[in-house]
Write an enzyme that holds these catalytic residues in place. Structure first.
Site, PDB file in Angstrom:
ATOM      1  N   SER A  90      41.797  80.293  63.724  1.00  0.00           N
ATOM      2  CA  SER A  90      41.444  80.567  65.116  1.00  0.00           C
ATOM      3  C   SER A  90      42.671  80.790  65.992  1.00  0.00           C
ATOM      4  O   SER A  90      42.617  81.555  66.960  1.00  0.00           O
ATOM      5  CB  SER A  90      40.603  79.420  65.675  1.00  0.00           C
ATOM      6  OG  SER A  90      39.361  79.339  65.006  1.00  0.00           O
ATOM      7  N   ASP A 101      43.915  72.211  66.056  1.00  0.00           N
ATOM      8  CA  ASP A 101      45.080  72.260  65.176  1.00  0.00           C
ATOM      9  C   ASP A 101      45.474  73.716  64.920  1.00  0.00           C
ATOM     10  O   ASP A 101      44.700  74.642  65.150  1.00  0.00           O
ATOM     11  CB  ASP A 101      44.823  71.513  63.864  1.00  0.00           C
ATOM     12  CG  ASP A 101      43.653  72.080  63.069  1.00  0.00           C
ATOM     13  OD1 ASP A 101      43.125  73.139  63.457  1.00  0.00           O
ATOM     14  OD2 ASP A 101      43.274  71.475  62.061  1.00  0.00           O
ATOM     15  N   ASP A 103      46.605  76.242  62.089  1.00  0.00           N
ATOM     16  CA  ASP A 103      46.743  76.521  60.655  1.00  0.00           C
ATOM     17  C   ASP A 103      48.010  77.342  60.456  1.00  0.00           C
ATOM     18  O   ASP A 103      48.148  78.438  61.020  1.00  0.00           O
ATOM     19  CB  ASP A 103      45.528  77.290  60.138  1.00  0.00           C
ATOM     20  CG  ASP A 103      44.253  76.456  60.203  1.00  0.00           C
ATOM     21  OD1 ASP A 103      44.306  75.285  59.827  1.00  0.00           O
ATOM     22  OD2 ASP A 103      43.224  76.990  60.646  1.00  0.00           O
ATOM     23  N   ASP A 158      48.261  72.060  60.326  1.00  0.00           N
ATOM     24  CA  ASP A 158      47.963  72.010  58.890  1.00  0.00           C
ATOM     25  C   ASP A 158      48.924  72.982  58.227  1.00  0.00           C
ATOM     26  O   ASP A 158      48.792  74.201  58.366  1.00  0.00           O
ATOM     27  CB  ASP A 158      46.515  72.404  58.605  1.00  0.00           C
ATOM     28  CG  ASP A 158      45.538  71.288  58.952  1.00  0.00           C
ATOM     29  OD1 ASP A 158      45.995  70.162  59.204  1.00  0.00           O
ATOM     30  OD2 ASP A 158      44.323  71.556  58.983  1.00  0.00           O
ATOM     31  N   LYS A 219      31.920  79.625  69.106  1.00  0.00           N
ATOM     32  CA  LYS A 219      32.519  78.450  68.480  1.00  0.00           C
ATOM     33  C   LYS A 219      32.133  77.168  69.218  1.00  0.00           C
ATOM     34  O   LYS A 219      31.787  76.165  68.592  1.00  0.00           O
ATOM     35  CB  LYS A 219      34.039  78.587  68.437  1.00  0.00           C
ATOM     36  CG  LYS A 219      34.570  79.515  67.358  1.00  0.00           C
ATOM     37  CD  LYS A 219      36.085  79.548  67.370  1.00  0.00           C
ATOM     38  CE  LYS A 219      36.679  78.180  67.129  1.00  0.00           C
ATOM     39  NZ  LYS A 219      38.138  78.187  67.157  1.00  0.00           N
ATOM     40  N   TYR A 228      29.183  73.562  62.443  1.00  0.00           N
ATOM     41  CA  TYR A 228      30.524  74.148  62.362  1.00  0.00           C
ATOM     42  C   TYR A 228      31.314  73.413  61.286  1.00  0.00           C
ATOM     43  O   TYR A 228      31.397  72.189  61.300  1.00  0.00           O
ATOM     44  CB  TYR A 228      31.223  74.000  63.711  1.00  0.00           C
ATOM     45  CG  TYR A 228      32.552  74.701  63.836  1.00  0.00           C
ATOM     46  CD1 TYR A 228      32.636  75.951  64.424  1.00  0.00           C
ATOM     47  CD2 TYR A 228      33.719  74.100  63.389  1.00  0.00           C
ATOM     48  CE1 TYR A 228      33.860  76.598  64.567  1.00  0.00           C
ATOM     49  CE2 TYR A 228      34.945  74.735  63.527  1.00  0.00           C
ATOM     50  CZ  TYR A 228      35.012  75.983  64.110  1.00  0.00           C
ATOM     51  OH  TYR A 228      36.215  76.614  64.242  1.00  0.00           O
TER      52      TYR A 228
END
Length: 381
Positions: A90, A101, A103, A158, A219, A228
């Site tokens: 996202s 978070d 990615d 992450d 979302k 989700y």
């Protein structure tokens, strides 16, 4: 902004009609509600994340050099080895909420391994980040997607890893280059496809701002309705993004609010298991496994296949089962009923984002399970 009148996606668009004054007003109302719901972060937070990503880029380069020196490679190779940080999910789509978070993928050359990543990256992070900046760090090498979970100065990362079968990874490396997939194993290929899918998805939507507004709304709705997350059998952020992108392709000039309203009826009444495709599947000489139920029997069992647009095409929703599919369809129908009433002025956008009552009102009895551990590390594992 004018949208090129061409075919977006695998079928012709349904409508090229420009938005009406009412639709523009509804879009402004949707944006205002998303702001009230805390879905846009302050510019200072955006700048903070960008600064942290610049730091991580420097750390990635140092990590690659450290491994090269450890392996006694020539200085010429050390100097040119490079290393790259790529975001995906996202954050890369530009539709993330405050506190989400990030990615992040570390891309390294061929002489750096995943074992090197988990052995050396934690200590290099501690050495190169300011004292106290790392609030939490947990390597998870045994996970299906092996990552290092990080909290740096209040921002969650992450941190994933992949290596390429090349000797140098310059900063300007274009991850969309399909030739980079040569020589990768399945895990490396899946990791690299994170940023590749996000980039291709953004290339396939007619209006990026419209897409991001609609995706923020969908979302938030999916999170509030507890539908989700791949791990629990529902679409994740990128899968919802691909669904929104498909509706954008069908209505290239629509506002974000119109995309949201069309979304529930189009996706809710989709003829599953017909797949959602943003583009036709493509072939490539490397011949990686591509989603195809006519060739691979396991692909036939995907109930709501949403197919990634970057080669090799994969199903992003293989975890959806009969029960979660039923819940998704029910929630899409409910969402459609609400947006119909919003369109006629009988409800407001805030009504779409009402939180579920699954854990408070929907059942007569609930079972509570409490677990305990002797240490913080044991509890985390």
């Amino acid at each position: 902004m004018a949208v090129p009148q061409r075919q977006w996606g695998t079928t012709p668009s349904i409508s090229w009609t420009p938005p009406t004054e009412k639709e523009i007003l509804q879009n402004e109302e949707l944006t205002d509600e998303l702001k009230r719901q805390g879905q846009y972060e302050a510019p200072s937070e955006t700048e903070k994340k960008q600064a942290l990503l610049i730091q991580l880029q420097k750390i990635a380069v140092e990590f690659v050099k450290h491994v090269c020196r450890k392996n006694n490679l020539p200085q010429s190779i050390i100097d040119s080895a490079g290393g790259r940080i790529c975001t995906y999910g996202s954050y890369r789509l530009g539709a993330y909420a405050p506190g989400s978070d990030i990615d992040t993928l570390v891309v390294a050359p061929r002489h750096v391994t995943r074992d090197d990543f988990f052995e050396h990256m934690p200590s290099i992070l501690e050495r190169m980040l300011p004292p106290g900046a790392i609030e939490e760090m947990k390597p998870v090498p045994e996970a299906y997607v092996p990552i290092i979970k990080l909290v740096i100065s209040g921002t969650d990362f992450d941190l994933n890893f992949t290596r390429l079968a090349i000797s140098s990874v310059p900063f300007e490396l274009d991850v969309k280059d399909t030739n980079l997939l040569r020589g990768l194993d399945d895990r490396e290929l899946r990791a690299l496809n994170g940023p590749r899918v996000a980039d291709e998805l953004m290339h396939l939507v007619p209006q990026k701002k419209t897409f991001r507004t609609a995706l923020r709304a969908i979302k938030l709705w999916a999170q509030r309705r507890a539908i989700y997350g791949n791990i629990v059998g529902f679409p994740g952020g990128v899968a919802w993004g691909m669904l929104v992108a498909r509706v954008c392709q069908l209505y290239p000039q629509a506002t974000g609010s119109v995309i949201v309203m069309k979304f529930f009826r189009i996706i809710g009444r989709w003829n599953w298991p017909q797949p959602i495709l943003l583009k036709e599947s493509e072939d490539h000489p490397i011949q990686a496994r591509v989603w195809n139920p006519r060739i691979y029997p396991t692909d036939k069992y995907h109930l709501m296949p949403i197919i990634t647009p970057a080669y090799p095409a994969m199903c992003a929703t293989h975890n959806i089962g009969p029960t979660t599919k039923k819940i998704i369809i029910q929630e899409l129908e409910r969402g459609g009923d609400i947006t119909d009433k919003i369109s006629f002025g009988k409800l407001q956008w805030k009504d779409l984002f009402t939180k579920h009552t699954y854990f408070t009102k929907d059942y007569k009895y609930y079972l509570s399970i409490i677990s305990g551990s002797t240490s913080k590390d044991a509890q985390a594992s």
